[in-house]
Design an enzyme around this catalytic site. Structure first.
Site, PDB file in Angstrom:
ATOM      1  N   ASP A 110      -2.801   6.121   4.268  1.00  0.00           N
ATOM      2  CA  ASP A 110      -4.295   6.037   3.147  1.00  0.00           C
ATOM      3  C   ASP A 110      -5.819   6.078   3.384  1.00  0.00           C
ATOM      4  OD1 ASP A 110      -5.982   5.646   0.690  1.00  0.00           O
ATOM      5  OD2 ASP A 110      -5.385   3.415   1.404  1.00  0.00           O
TER       6      ASP A 110
ATOM      7  N   ASP B  27      -8.983  10.323  -1.421  1.00  0.00           N
ATOM      8  CA  ASP B  27      -7.857   9.060  -1.360  1.00  0.00           C
ATOM      9  C   ASP B  27      -6.292   9.650  -1.262  1.00  0.00           C
ATOM     10  OD1 ASP B  27      -6.461   7.050  -1.249  1.00  0.00           O
ATOM     11  OD2 ASP B  27      -7.292   5.579  -3.271  1.00  0.00           O
TER      12      ASP B  27
END
Length: 385
Positions: free
Chosen positions: A89, A272
């Site tokens: 992430d 992201d």
């Protein structure tokens, strides 16, 4: 990192309940006598080396694709190693996994880290608390050996959860999150995994890259310490990151059929990999939904759209550093069932900032090869093969 409530059509409210953080007497007794590391590794200069296919300080790590929504891979922690599936992430910076001390439903269906099963585990007196779309996650920090492919990190600090109040976690096929954001985004005093790779000179170059394959359930990879140029075509378009916190860049404009519908005076967007959709201001997302034929779905924040699409549905084009990056119809249609599909655009970033900000998740990112350069604080984009 923004998480999806779309699995099971569960809408999560904002976290407003504060859970007190308490020391766990069970853990203290179990691990009493373990020596704690005196201090974290101090930052020091690192030298870069050119990446080659045979470089032992470079790893291409496979990722699994779950419904074109999540991309996750295996890591191991401890001695002997305990294996876990984690989401890589770029929107967060801490590493956390579920532990044997968690009795919530979000933990029970997954692999759980057992510190008593590792001879190299060291406990700390630090506690962890996260509250986001995933739910409330509470735990404590420890240190152990972490291995990602052939890359081995000594004394990595990571969080072990003992509370996971979430309706989403039991539905997800991974046990934790490995954050690749900047250190300023991490819990205070915690050195993120990628910084440990640099500080311990485990990798040759301070870069990592993503290839998110949306054509098959496999084939996606994250590269740590270098770049395999065979995964993209053309040249990398380098875009500066102005503030070292999120992987955030400037977008020139957002347009449909040549008409500017967003970022009319330029705007900021975060890339992201922990977010599945594209998030933007509600007023602009509503306009995009209208243009692509999406409609509100029974009071949920998601908008339904024809699974087949339709002739004439326009592309949504993000112009970054003078280059157009279009989202095609197949990129912004997310299939839930054979007859139920949602638009990959979600509104709501006004709550985060009064300015026009966007979050570009996997629906956008999976079309492109992405290089995150920590040395020069920039992101490279190119068309994926």
């Amino acid at each position: 990192m923004r998480w999806l409530g779309i699995l099971g059509l569960v809408a999560l409210s904002e976290c407003i309940v504060i859970i007190p953080l308490m020391k766990m007497s069970t853990m203290q007794k179990t691990l009493k006598g373990k020596n704690l590391m005196n201090s974290f590794l101090e930052e020091h200069a690192y030298s870069l080396s050119q990446h080659s296919a045979n470089d032992q300080k470079f790893s291409t790590h496979p990722l699994s694709n779950f419904k074109n929504i999540f991309y996750f891979g295996n890591i191991s922690i401890g001695t002997p190693p305990q294996q876990f599936r984690v989401l890589f992430d770029t929107g967060s910076s801490d590493l956390w996994v579920s532990s044997v001390f968690c009795l919530d439903p979000g933990c029970g269906k997954h692999r759980l880290f057992n510190p008593r099963g590792s001879t190299t585990f060291q406990m700390t007196d630090r506690h962890m608390y996260f509250c986001n779309e995933l739910g409330q996650i509470v735990g404590f920090f420890g240190r152990d050996i972490v291995q990602i492919g052939d890359l081995v990190i000594m004394n990595q600090t990571f969080a072990l959860t003992y509370r996971q109040a979430s309706k989403i976690l039991p539905l997800l096929p991974f046990e934790g999150v490995l954050g690749l954001g900047y250190p300023s985004l991490a819990t205070t005093g915690i050195i993120p995994v990628f910084d440990s790779l640099m500080l311990q000179k485990v990798i040759s170059e301070p870069v990592f890259a993503f290839y998110l394959n949306n054509k098959k359930g496999y084939g996606s990879v994250v590269m740590l310490g270098g770049v395999d140029h065979s995964y993209y075509k053309g040249d990398l378009n380098w875009v500066p990151v102005p503030k070292c916190r999120y992987w955030q860049i400037t977008v020139d404009r957002i347009s449909v059929n040549g008409k500017v519908i967003g970022c009319s005076s330029r705007c900021q967007a975060t890339l992201d990999t922990g977010t599945a959709f594209v998030h933007g201001p509600i007023r602009l997302i509503t306009n995009i939904q209208r243009l692509i034929g999406a409609r509100p779905y029974h009071g949920y924040q998601y908008s339904s759209i024809s699974c087949r699409g339709s002739i004439g549905i326009p592309r949504v084009v993000f112009t970054i550093n003078g280059i157009d990056y279009p989202m095609r119809t197949e990129d912004y249609i997310v299939s839930i069932t054979s007859s139920l599909c949602f638009s990959a655009f979600l509104g709501g970033t006004e709550k985060v900032s009064k300015s026009e900000t966007w979050i570009l998740g996997d629906a956008f990112l999976k079309q492109y090869f992405l290089v995150f350069d920590r040395r020069n604080n920039r992101i490279g984009l190119a068309h994926a093969v």
